[in-house]
Design a protein around this motif. Structure first.
Motif, PDB file in Angstrom:
ATOM      1  N   LYS A  38       0.793  -1.223   0.000  1.00  0.00           N
ATOM      2  CA  LYS A  38       0.000   0.000   0.000  1.00  0.00           C
ATOM      3  C   LYS A  38       0.831   1.282   0.000  1.00  0.00           C
ATOM      4  CE  LYS A  38      -3.832  -2.299   2.402  1.00  0.00           C
ATOM      5  NZ  LYS A  38      -4.846  -2.125   1.350  1.00  0.00           N
ATOM      6  N   ALA A 163      -5.029  11.257   1.630  1.00  0.00           N
ATOM      7  CA  ALA A 163      -6.132  10.310   1.480  1.00  0.00           C
ATOM      8  C   ALA A 163      -7.303  10.661   2.388  1.00  0.00           C
ATOM      9  CB  ALA A 163      -5.646   8.893   1.772  1.00  0.00           C
ATOM     10  N   TRP A 164      -6.998  11.182   3.576  1.00  0.00           N
ATOM     11  CA  TRP A 164      -8.056  11.525   4.526  1.00  0.00           C
ATOM     12  C   TRP A 164      -8.472  13.000   4.431  1.00  0.00           C
ATOM     13  CZ3 TRP A 164      -6.126   6.848   4.998  1.00  0.00           C
ATOM     14  CH2 TRP A 164      -6.878   5.863   5.626  1.00  0.00           C
ATOM     15  N   ASP A 182      -9.248   9.773  -5.929  1.00  0.00           N
ATOM     16  CA  ASP A 182     -10.448   9.027  -6.289  1.00  0.00           C
ATOM     17  C   ASP A 182     -10.406   7.660  -5.599  1.00  0.00           C
ATOM     18  OD1 ASP A 182     -12.778   8.812  -8.453  1.00  0.00           O
ATOM     19  OD2 ASP A 182     -11.701   6.897  -8.436  1.00  0.00           O
ATOM     20  N   PRO A 183     -11.562   7.102  -5.209  1.00  0.00           N
ATOM     21  CA  PRO A 183     -11.579   5.801  -4.519  1.00  0.00           C
ATOM     22  C   PRO A 183     -10.844   4.688  -5.252  1.00  0.00           C
ATOM     23  CG  PRO A 183     -13.732   6.836  -4.371  1.00  0.00           C
ATOM     24  CD  PRO A 183     -12.906   7.701  -5.284  1.00  0.00           C
ATOM     25  N   SER A 188      -5.870   6.009  -2.291  1.00  0.00           N
ATOM     26  CA  SER A 188      -7.107   6.551  -1.730  1.00  0.00           C
ATOM     27  C   SER A 188      -7.326   5.983  -0.334  1.00  0.00           C
ATOM     28  CB  SER A 188      -8.300   6.201  -2.618  1.00  0.00           C
ATOM     29  OG  SER A 188      -8.535   4.800  -2.609  1.00  0.00           O
ATOM     30  N   GLN A 189      -8.202   6.623   0.415  1.00  0.00           N
ATOM     31  CA  GLN A 189      -8.495   6.171   1.769  1.00  0.00           C
ATOM     32  C   GLN A 189      -8.978   4.725   1.774  1.00  0.00           C
ATOM     33  OE1 GLN A 189     -11.774   7.296   5.211  1.00  0.00           O
ATOM     34  NE2 GLN A 189     -10.839   8.977   4.065  1.00  0.00           N
ATOM     35  N   ARG A 190      -9.834   4.388   0.825  1.00  0.00           N
ATOM     36  CA  ARG A 190     -10.388   3.033   0.773  1.00  0.00           C
ATOM     37  C   ARG A 190      -9.311   2.000   0.495  1.00  0.00           C
ATOM     38  NH1 ARG A 190     -12.317  -0.485  -3.080  1.00  0.00           N
ATOM     39  NH2 ARG A 190     -11.806   0.954  -4.774  1.00  0.00           N
ATOM     40  N   ARG A 191      -8.377   2.331  -0.392  1.00  0.00           N
ATOM     41  CA  ARG A 191      -7.357   1.361  -0.787  1.00  0.00           C
ATOM     42  C   ARG A 191      -6.217   1.254   0.232  1.00  0.00           C
ATOM     43  NH1 ARG A 191      -7.317   0.617  -6.461  1.00  0.00           N
ATOM     44  NH2 ARG A 191      -5.519  -0.755  -6.124  1.00  0.00           N
ATOM     45  N   GLN A 193      -6.535   1.372   3.549  1.00  0.00           N
ATOM     46  CA  GLN A 193      -6.936   0.697   4.781  1.00  0.00           C
ATOM     47  C   GLN A 193      -6.772  -0.819   4.661  1.00  0.00           C
ATOM     48  OE1 GLN A 193     -10.475   2.515   6.957  1.00  0.00           O
ATOM     49  NE2 GLN A 193     -10.875   3.198   4.868  1.00  0.00           N
ATOM     50  N   VAL A 195      -8.383  -3.797   5.989  1.00  0.00           N
ATOM     51  CA  VAL A 195      -9.590  -4.256   6.674  1.00  0.00           C
ATOM     52  C   VAL A 195      -9.951  -5.652   6.168  1.00  0.00           C
ATOM     53  CG1 VAL A 195     -10.481  -1.928   7.048  1.00  0.00           C
ATOM     54  CG2 VAL A 195     -11.065  -3.144   4.949  1.00  0.00           C
TER      55      VAL A 195
END
Length: 295
Positions: A38, A163-164, A182-183, A188-191, A193, A195
């Motif tokens: 990441k 990202a945030w 972009d997501p 991006s924030q989504r990528r 993390q 989880v």
């Protein structure tokens, strides 16, 4: 005479010692490899570092390993951009020097000693260099380097801030550079993390870090009693894990019945794992081609 009271100092969250015999059974392996994927371009760029298994094999080696050398070099430069002496024969000494500065601070590291109330430099007791240590020690050091980068590296913190949507500028206006990606963007924030992909009806979390067939499974990671293991490293094992989830799926609903949240999560997990099969096949084909070209 008033009764005397004693105050017991609260200790931090301490995970129980692990008795696993391979790095694939430790959550730190996912943590470190996830960070590599990441926040760096090491995966795919460093020859031979294409899967979590490649990192684990490098950790198991007791000799200087090119994959670990490149990882250490990148991590050290993220913390100390002007660092030199990063060749294989010098990087162990450089690593000791870089980490010693952090061990001297009051910030708790992996090597904090509660009785001494300070960090203990683990390298002081070593008779050999970093590469000659066992995989457990090397993994702890890599974990510590990742944690330090997340809190101290200007480069890494910059990626996170963007990202945030955090900006150091007082103006609220965001240009193309400071606006959150972009997501679909890898940063991006989504990528960014890490989880779980999902959880089954028994509340077990399923984790993946890339497009390989590797699957990790854990219980609740917020509990000190959490367990962690690898259940898949090959395509065959991946499909076997998927079939096992299908066999364990809740029975068909009868008229008027509704599924529980955990039952729905179980089916969502099956769907998520099925959707990755084509991507995994593509990744395996690319990896095979790359291996053949190197040979």
């Amino acid at each position: 005479m008033p009764p005397t009271t004693t105050t017991t100092e609260k200790k931090g969250h301490i995970c129980p010692p692990s008795n696993v015999t391979h790095p694939s059974g430790r959550w730190e392996s996912l943590f470190v490899y996830g960070f590599i994927c990441k926040f760096t371009n090491l995966r795919g760029k460093v020859e031979g570092l294409d899967t979590p298994m490649d990192l684990e094999n490098a950790l198991l080696s007791r000799e200087p390993h090119p994959i670990l050398t490149q990882i250490l070099s990148r991590f050290i430069l993220n913390l100390k951009p002007q660092t030199r002496n990063l060749s294989t024969d010098q990087i162990s000494t450089t690593l000791v020097a870089v980490l010693s500065d952090y061990f001297k601070s009051s910030e708790r590291t992996v090597f904090w000693n509660d009785d001494l109330r300070r960090n203990v430099d683990p390298f002081e007791q070593l008779e050999s260099g970093f590469f000659a240590t066992d995989w457990d020690f090397k993994l702890k050091v890599l974990r510590q380097l990742v944690e330090l980068q997340l809190t101290h590296s200007t480069l890494v913190k910059g990626i996170i801030d963007r990202a945030w949507g955090v900006t150091q500028q007082k103006t609220k206006k965001k240009d193309a550079f400071t606006a959150p990606p972009d997501p679909a963007d890898p940063q991006s924030q989504r990528r960014l993390q890490l989880v779980p992909l999902g959880q089954d009806r028994n509340r077990r979390r399923y984790w993946v870090a890339d497009d390989t067939p590797r699957i990790y499974v854990s219980t609740n990671p917020w509990k000190t009693t959490a367990t962690f293991q690898t259940i898949s490293s090959t395509r065959e094992e991946y499909l076997s894990a998927l079939e096992s989830l299908k066999r364990d799926a809740p029975a068909p609903l009868k008229r008027g019945e509704k599924r529980t949240r955990l039952e729905n999560a179980h089916f969502d997990l099956i769907e998520a794992l099925e959707s990755r099969i084509e991507v995994i096949d593509t990744e395996l084909a690319v990896s095979l081609t790359s291996t053949c070209n190197r040979v």
